[in-house]
Design a protein around this motif. Structure first.
Motif, PDB file in Angstrom:
ATOM      1  N   PHE A  53      -0.398  -1.846   3.061  1.00 35.90           N
ATOM      2  CA  PHE A  53      -0.749  -2.823   1.883  1.00 35.90           C
ATOM      3  C   PHE A  53       0.257  -2.855   0.791  1.00 35.90           C
ATOM      4  N   HIS A  57       2.337  -5.088  -0.452  1.00 35.25           N
ATOM      5  CA  HIS A  57       1.799  -5.890  -1.599  1.00 35.25           C
ATOM      6  C   HIS A  57       3.477  -6.472  -2.240  1.00 35.25           C
ATOM      7  N   SER A 170      -7.859  -8.428   0.987  1.00 36.60           N
ATOM      8  CA  SER A 170      -7.654  -8.066  -0.244  1.00 36.60           C
ATOM      9  C   SER A 170      -9.077  -7.654  -0.886  1.00 36.60           C
TER      10      SER A 170
END
Length: 190
Positions: A53, A57, A170
């Protein structure tokens, strides 16, 4: 005001139990910001997912390109508002206020981005991001033509789509976790 409610509906690991690379990242964020964002602690319970993640990101949110870092945060705030993700609206609202150097912009975008003090180009960007969030199956050439007519290129369109998609994921995770925003976020950039 300090909230004593749990930060997540799921267990949060102790710092000593977090893999060293993740612990070092968390401590560097704490050193830079003065606190540990709750999302880091929540994701640390799943180290492989944490790493994946954070890598995606950062690839989307920190990259150089035609979209400014503030515009990237606008996308997160607008789509997170639509998805009713309290954590992301509060946390990324704070980041948006800082990156835009504007104490009002995040609140305006959350309430109604179409009435916010943003440019026409930014409104077109957010219109597209919301279309991706609501009905990606309906996106077509007319959407791309409109974006191109406002100066967006293929990389920009990809970024808008990918940011919307990542934060759609998310937002859902944060909502299911009942992830609580840190109190510190509320006053940042004000």
């Amino acid at each position: 005001m300090t909230n004593s409610s749990p930060i997540s509906a799921f267990p949060i690991p102790e710092m000593i139990d977090i893999p060293e690379d993740i612990r070092e990242l968390i401590l560097s964020v704490q050193e830079k910001s003065g606190f540990v964002p709750n999302v880091f602690l929540a994701l640390a319970a799943r180290p492989a997912e944490f790493r994946a993640f954070i890598a995606y990101h950062d690839a989307l949110m920190e990259r150089e390109g035609n979209l400014t870092k503030a515009e990237r945060e606008m996308i997160v705030v607008a789509t997170s508002s639509y998805n009713q993700c309290q954590y992301c609206v509060v946390a990324h609202g704070a980041i948006l206020r800082i990156r835009a150097k504007d104490p009002l912009i995040a609140d305006q975008i959350v309430a109604n981005y179409r009435k916010a003090d943003i440019t026409l180009k930014q409104r077109v960007m957010l219109d597209f991001a919301l279309k991706v969030a609501k009905e990606a199956n309906a996106v077509g050439e007319a959407d791309f033509e409109l974006l191109r007519s406002h100066g967006f290129n293929a990389d920009d369109i990809w970024d808008i789509t990918a940011i919307t998609g990542l934060f759609g994921f998310s937002n859902r995770m944060a909502n299911v976790m009942s992830l609580r925003p840190n109190d510190e976020f509320y006053s940042l950039g004000r």
